[in-house]
Design a protein around this motif. Structure first.
Motif, PDB file in Angstrom:
ATOM      1  N   PRO A   1       0.928  -1.214  -0.021  1.00  0.00           N
ATOM      2  CA  PRO A   1      -0.087  -0.187   0.034  1.00  0.00           C
ATOM      3  C   PRO A   1       0.851   1.324   0.082  1.00  0.00           C
ATOM      4  CG  PRO A   1      -0.792  -1.426   1.720  1.00  0.00           C
ATOM      5  CD  PRO A   1       0.431  -2.200   1.060  1.00  0.00           C
ATOM      6  N   HIS A   2       2.037   1.265   0.734  1.00  0.00           N
ATOM      7  CA  HIS A   2       2.503   2.598   1.095  1.00  0.00           C
ATOM      8  C   HIS A   2       3.309   2.942  -0.336  1.00  0.00           C
ATOM      9  CE1 HIS A   2       5.966  -0.554   1.965  1.00  0.00           C
ATOM     10  NE2 HIS A   2       6.617   0.529   1.656  1.00  0.00           N
ATOM     11  N   LYS A   3       3.431   2.055  -1.332  1.00  0.00           N
ATOM     12  CA  LYS A   3       4.368   2.431  -2.603  1.00  0.00           C
ATOM     13  C   LYS A   3       3.215   3.002  -3.779  1.00  0.00           C
ATOM     14  CE  LYS A   3       8.495   0.368  -1.828  1.00  0.00           C
ATOM     15  NZ  LYS A   3       9.185  -1.166  -1.870  1.00  0.00           N
ATOM     16  N   ARG A   4       1.790   2.814  -3.204  1.00  0.00           N
ATOM     17  CA  ARG A   4       1.164   3.119  -4.425  1.00  0.00           C
ATOM     18  C   ARG A   4       0.383   4.450  -4.606  1.00  0.00           C
ATOM     19  NH1 ARG A   4      -2.935  -2.341  -4.992  1.00  0.00           N
ATOM     20  NH2 ARG A   4      -0.995  -3.885  -4.874  1.00  0.00           N
ATOM     21  N   ARG A   5       0.917   5.498  -3.601  1.00  0.00           N
ATOM     22  CA  ARG A   5       0.657   6.887  -3.907  1.00  0.00           C
ATOM     23  C   ARG A   5      -0.960   6.947  -3.803  1.00  0.00           C
ATOM     24  NH1 ARG A   5       3.190  10.396  -6.635  1.00  0.00           N
ATOM     25  NH2 ARG A   5       2.095  11.546  -5.207  1.00  0.00           N
ATOM     26  N   LEU A   6      -1.556   6.603  -2.698  1.00  0.00           N
ATOM     27  CA  LEU A   6      -2.992   7.101  -2.803  1.00  0.00           C
ATOM     28  C   LEU A   6      -3.429   7.717  -1.532  1.00  0.00           C
ATOM     29  CD1 LEU A   6      -3.464   3.045  -2.949  1.00  0.00           C
ATOM     30  CD2 LEU A   6      -4.327   4.744  -4.665  1.00  0.00           C
ATOM     31  N   GLY A   7      -4.724   8.197  -1.573  1.00  0.00           N
ATOM     32  CA  GLY A   7      -5.228   8.698  -0.471  1.00  0.00           C
ATOM     33  C   GLY A   7      -6.565   7.850  -0.318  1.00  0.00           C
ATOM     34  N   TYR A   8      -6.632   7.404   1.174  1.00  0.00           N
ATOM     35  CA  TYR A   8      -7.823   6.557   1.247  1.00  0.00           C
ATOM     36  C   TYR A   8      -8.716   7.269   2.247  1.00  0.00           C
ATOM     37  CZ  TYR A   8     -10.225   1.731   1.620  1.00  0.00           C
ATOM     38  OH  TYR A   8     -11.020   0.699   1.439  1.00  0.00           O
ATOM     39  N   VAL A   9     -10.002   7.570   1.816  1.00  0.00           N
ATOM     40  CA  VAL A   9     -10.892   8.134   2.926  1.00  0.00           C
ATOM     41  C   VAL A   9     -11.654   6.854   3.360  1.00  0.00           C
ATOM     42  CG1 VAL A   9     -12.647   9.663   3.697  1.00  0.00           C
ATOM     43  CG2 VAL A   9     -10.652  10.374   1.709  1.00  0.00           C
ATOM     44  N   PHE A  10     -11.747   6.494   4.579  1.00  0.00           N
ATOM     45  CA  PHE A  10     -12.230   5.358   5.209  1.00  0.00           C
ATOM     46  C   PHE A  10     -13.701   5.779   5.701  1.00  0.00           C
ATOM     47  CE2 PHE A  10      -7.986   4.435   5.532  1.00  0.00           C
ATOM     48  CZ  PHE A  10      -7.791   3.134   5.168  1.00  0.00           C
ATOM     49  N   GLN A  11     -14.578   4.837   5.729  1.00  0.00           N
ATOM     50  CA  GLN A  11     -16.079   5.171   6.327  1.00  0.00           C
ATOM     51  C   GLN A  11     -15.812   5.610   7.756  1.00  0.00           C
ATOM     52  OE1 GLN A  11     -19.539   2.280   7.690  1.00  0.00           O
ATOM     53  NE2 GLN A  11     -18.807   2.005   5.281  1.00  0.00           N
ATOM     54  N   GLU A  12     -14.947   5.213   8.636  1.00  0.00           N
ATOM     55  CA  GLU A  12     -14.976   5.654   9.868  1.00  0.00           C
ATOM     56  C   GLU A  12     -13.832   6.847  10.317  1.00  0.00           C
ATOM     57  OE1 GLU A  12     -13.001   1.709  10.016  1.00  0.00           O
ATOM     58  OE2 GLU A  12     -13.871   3.136   8.386  1.00  0.00           O
ATOM     59  N   GLY A  13     -13.253   7.153   9.275  1.00  0.00           N
ATOM     60  CA  GLY A  13     -12.215   8.512   9.277  1.00  0.00           C
ATOM     61  C   GLY A  13     -10.907   7.839   9.619  1.00  0.00           C
ATOM     62  N   ARG A  14     -10.777   7.033  10.589  1.00  0.00           N
ATOM     63  CA  ARG A  14      -9.542   6.390  11.108  1.00  0.00           C
ATOM     64  C   ARG A  14      -8.365   7.573  11.133  1.00  0.00           C
ATOM     65  NH1 ARG A  14      -8.559   0.866   7.724  1.00  0.00           N
ATOM     66  NH2 ARG A  14     -10.863  -0.089   7.511  1.00  0.00           N
ATOM     67  N   LEU A  15      -8.917   8.613  11.726  1.00  0.00           N
ATOM     68  CA  LEU A  15      -7.507   9.545  12.235  1.00  0.00           C
ATOM     69  C   LEU A  15      -6.697   8.832  13.170  1.00  0.00           C
ATOM     70  CD1 LEU A  15      -9.897  12.885  12.010  1.00  0.00           C
ATOM     71  CD2 LEU A  15      -8.575  11.889  10.329  1.00  0.00           C
ATOM     72  N   PHE A  16      -5.693   9.536  13.175  1.00  0.00           N
ATOM     73  CA  PHE A  16      -4.592   8.804  14.343  1.00  0.00           C
ATOM     74  C   PHE A  16      -5.073   9.596  15.597  1.00  0.00           C
ATOM     75  CE2 PHE A  16      -2.094   8.853  10.237  1.00  0.00           C
ATOM     76  CZ  PHE A  16      -2.275   7.334   9.971  1.00  0.00           C
ATOM     77  N   PRO A  17      -5.341   8.967  16.678  1.00  0.00           N
ATOM     78  CA  PRO A  17      -5.824   9.784  17.790  1.00  0.00           C
ATOM     79  C   PRO A  17      -4.861  10.312  18.628  1.00  0.00           C
ATOM     80  CG  PRO A  17      -5.691   7.262  18.111  1.00  0.00           C
ATOM     81  CD  PRO A  17      -5.290   7.476  16.825  1.00  0.00           C
ATOM     82  N   HIS A  18      -3.713   9.899  18.194  1.00  0.00           N
ATOM     83  CA  HIS A  18      -2.464  10.618  19.246  1.00  0.00           C
ATOM     84  C   HIS A  18      -1.854  11.694  18.601  1.00  0.00           C
ATOM     85  CE1 HIS A  18      -0.675   8.025  16.232  1.00  0.00           C
ATOM     86  NE2 HIS A  18       0.455   8.462  16.535  1.00  0.00           N
ATOM     87  N   LEU A  19      -2.286  12.290  17.365  1.00  0.00           N
ATOM     88  CA  LEU A  19      -2.064  13.331  16.699  1.00  0.00           C
ATOM     89  C   LEU A  19      -2.870  14.394  16.494  1.00  0.00           C
ATOM     90  CD1 LEU A  19       0.085  11.342  13.672  1.00  0.00           C
ATOM     91  CD2 LEU A  19       0.955  12.116  15.863  1.00  0.00           C
ATOM     92  N   SER A  20      -2.556  15.779  16.359  1.00  0.00           N
ATOM     93  CA  SER A  20      -3.391  16.754  16.300  1.00  0.00           C
ATOM     94  C   SER A  20      -3.992  16.718  14.885  1.00  0.00           C
ATOM     95  CB  SER A  20      -2.608  18.203  16.533  1.00  0.00           C
ATOM     96  OG  SER A  20      -1.689  18.248  15.551  1.00  0.00           O
ATOM     97  N   VAL A  21      -4.865  17.576  14.511  1.00  0.00           N
ATOM     98  CA  VAL A  21      -5.537  17.602  13.406  1.00  0.00           C
ATOM     99  C   VAL A  21      -4.407  17.945  12.365  1.00  0.00           C
ATOM    100  CG1 VAL A  21      -7.068  18.881  11.694  1.00  0.00           C
ATOM    101  CG2 VAL A  21      -7.982  17.823  13.769  1.00  0.00           C
ATOM    102  N   ARG A  22      -3.571  18.960  12.533  1.00  0.00           N
ATOM    103  CA  ARG A  22      -2.556  19.443  11.728  1.00  0.00           C
ATOM    104  C   ARG A  22      -1.513  18.227  11.339  1.00  0.00           C
ATOM    105  NH1 ARG A  22      -0.740  24.549  11.386  1.00  0.00           N
ATOM    106  NH2 ARG A  22      -1.468  25.087  13.286  1.00  0.00           N
ATOM    107  N   GLN A  23      -1.322  17.557  12.472  1.00  0.00           N
ATOM    108  CA  GLN A  23      -0.090  16.450  12.419  1.00  0.00           C
ATOM    109  C   GLN A  23      -0.943  15.238  11.419  1.00  0.00           C
ATOM    110  OE1 GLN A  23       0.503  15.965  16.532  1.00  0.00           O
ATOM    111  NE2 GLN A  23       2.428  16.454  16.228  1.00  0.00           N
ATOM    112  N   ASN A  24      -2.149  15.240  11.628  1.00  0.00           N
ATOM    113  CA  ASN A  24      -2.928  14.224  10.755  1.00  0.00           C
ATOM    114  C   ASN A  24      -2.845  14.632   9.538  1.00  0.00           C
ATOM    115  OD1 ASN A  24      -4.736  11.808  11.788  1.00  0.00           O
ATOM    116  ND2 ASN A  24      -4.665  13.231  13.500  1.00  0.00           N
TER     117      ASN A  24
END
Lengths: 230, 358
Positions: free
Chosen positions: B73-96
């Motif tokens: 996946p990390h070599k495919r140059r994609l952006g994936y928007v998941f149903q549940e967002g899947r934001l990183f809880p330990h990072l701020s919005v900016r860092q996300n």
């Protein structure tokens, strides 16, 4: 710490040193083992799990004897390490090894639980954004489980402070060299008039153990908060 | 082609066997749950390795079973928007938001943070943690995070499914804005979302592509109702003609006037409007003395009886192909069959306020 006599203080200091090194050096292995048990499927997984947890169930004297047979000067591993200047038998390093082995199951358990609390979907999301496996681990998984890793380390440290059976079997009870806190308590109880010293060390033990348990509880709860972001 | 694939993958007694090419714009994978949409998107993302086939993103092969090629996946140059967002809880919005950019190749086109933040209206959220965001805010940040990875293709797996209606209409315009910027593969089981967003529709059923083509064409086909006849509806294109003083906007749809409650678009703006089949009445004679303002003449193309008492009638009007859901009793009473002239009376019109473009 004026209220501890020099002999008592020596035992506490040695125990701290032994526990520190035992914890620090087993931590990377603890994280690896916990990751393997929580996230991977491989043949022999049950066996690895059993091996890690064995010291929890085996009589400590058996664990100590097996260490002596393996890492003693004439043991298969001990004889290989001796020319490199690494000697375990009847040294504080041996006490650290025994403490590490005995604390390992506690450490792995705590870290494994925190791995399991991290949703693999977050790691997938990181991968789709371009992070390789190593980067996913370093930037997503590890920060999320960090309190759990610390909780495991604290538990292992406390266990190492109190390890007795395997230590005394493997490296004996040499004051200043291998006489850790519990060995010292044992020794004081063997001589007339030693009860007062023993009692002071018992107090130290209880405070350390209680503190470690509370700290690891608090840290484990932090994992839950971190993964939910609350 | 922004995406070209042909894959086969069996999972238990379910088999995904698909092939399609997606031109630029938004390609919507449309089908009911269990039709294999998510499996297919995960195969494109590299989260799942199909048993056979090939996948090309932006002309670059990322999977080819015959050659043993499988990019992680990390070599495919994609952006994936998941149903549940899947934001990183330990990072701020900016860092996300900046997470993906960190890993983008050095020479890659760089998406501008301030532009994306402004477009998505997330400026005030930058220093917050994901847990402090509402569902709609989380999805906007997730869209921004995907966009800022400067991807060659954005994948969106039912990004609105977890939101209520109000939040859905908050997010939809952002996808419409992206239509001209990045190719998007968008999974949905909502006919309304398809109508508003799709440039191309690929209809999946039981792991197979049963229909694909331009949105207006596919949606006007009454056989394509993967979510049931209730959701059937046709897509028309119209131009804003003028605004009237009594609060109505007049549209020109293929020369026919359509009246809608006042729209904000200026005269000349091109609109995509969806007319649900259950909002259309049919009449053989041009109706007189009716309160409905919108009456289009047409010719019946096909009458397709449903499983219950209803039927879907498709008819060709100067404004385009339309669908009407009526009872079978009515089709018989009116003698509706292919070639018969009749009038469509439209009760209400849903407007997607963006140009069709794409």
């Amino acid at each position: 710490m004026d209220w501890l006599g020099p002999e008592e203080w020596q035992a506490v200091a040695l125990s701290l040193k032994v526990a520190f090194w035992a914890t620090l050096l087993s931590l990377p292995f603890g994280v690896l083992a916990a990751h393997a048990l929580a996230r991977r499927d491989f043949p022999g997984k049950a066996l690895l799990n059993g091996l890690i947890h064995l010291p929890l169930i085996l009589p400590p004297v058996v664990t100590g004897y097996l260490l002596l047979v393996t890492f003693g000067v004439r043991g298969p591993v001990g004889s290989l390490l001796q020319p490199l200047g690494i000697v375990f038998a009847f040294r504080w390093t041996g006490a650290a090894l025994a403490a590490a082995v005995m604390g390992f199951p506690l450490m792995v358990r705590a870290i494994r639980l925190s791995f399991e609390a991290v949703d693999p979907k977050l790691e997938q999301a990181a991968a789709t954004l371009g992070a390789s496996r190593l980067w996913v681990f370093l930037t997503v998984t590890l920060p999320l489980i960090l309190p759990g890793v610390l909780a495991g380390a604290v538990l292992a440290f406390a266990k190492a402070m109190g390890e007795f059976g395997a230590t005394i079997t493997f490296v004996s009870n040499i004051p200043g060299q291998t006489q850790t806190l519990p060995s010292a308590i044992y020794a004081f109880l063997q001589v007339p008039g030693g009860e007062a010293s023993a009692l002071r060390l018992v107090a130290v033990s209880v405070v350390l153990a209680m503190g470690a348990l509370i700290a690891s509880e608090v840290l484990a709860r932090r994992v839950q908060q971190r993964v939910t972001g609350a | 082609m922004s995406l070209s694939l042909q894959i086969t993958h069996a999972q238990g007694d379910f088999t995904l066997d698909c092939a399609f090419d997606a031109p630029p714009g938004i390609t919507v994978l449309f089908g009911r749950s269990g039709s294999g949409k998510t499996t297919l998107v995960n195969a494109v993302a590299g989260l799942l390795r199909p048993q056979a086939g090939r996948i090309e993103i932006d002309g670059r092969p990322v999977f080819d079973a015959a050659r043993g090629l499988f990019l992680p996946p990390h070599k495919r140059r994609l952006g994936y928007v998941f149903q549940e967002g899947r934001l990183f809880p330990h990072l701020s919005v900016r860092q996300n938001l900046l997470y993906g950019r960190w890993f983008a190749p050095k020479g890659a086109r760089r998406e501008d943070l301030s532009r994306v933040v402004e477009m998505l209206g997330i400026g005030p959220l930058l220093d917050r943690r994901p847990a402090a965001l509402s569902g709609g805010e989380k999805q906007r940040v997730a869209i921004g995070r995907a966009l800022l990875a400067s991807p060659g293709l954005i994948l969106a797996d039912e990004p609105l499914a977890a939101l209520d209606e109000a939040r859905k209409s908050e997010i939809l315009p952002y996808f419409e804005r992206l239509r001209g910027e990045v190719p998007i593969l968008y999974v949905s089981h909502s006919a309304a979302e398809v109508a508003r967003l799709a440039t191309t529709v690929v209809v999946l059923d039981k792991g197979r592509v049963v229909r694909q083509g331009p949105a207006a064409e596919v949606l006007a086909d009454p056989s394509v109702t993967p979510v049931g006849a209730r959701a059937a509806g046709a897509l028309l294109e119209a131009v804003v003609a003028r605004h009237h003083a009594d609060g109505l906007t007049e549209l020109d749809a293929g020369g026919q006037p359509l009246f809608l409650p006042l729209l904000r678009q200026a005269p000349g703006a091109r609109l995509r409007i969806r007319i649900a089949a259950h909002d259309v009445l049919l009449s053989r004679a041009r109706p007189e003395g009716l309160s409905a303002l919108n009456i289009l003449p047409g010719v019946v193309h096909e009458v397709r009886p449903g499983e219950g008492p209803g039927a879907i009638v498709s008819l060709d009007t100067p404004a385009g192909r339309m669908l009407a859901r009526v009872t079978q009793r009515s089709t018989q009473a009116l003698g509706l069959e292919a070639g018969v002239a009749c009038h469509a009376v439209i009760k209400s019109v849903a407007v997607a306020p963006e140009d069709v473009g794409g």
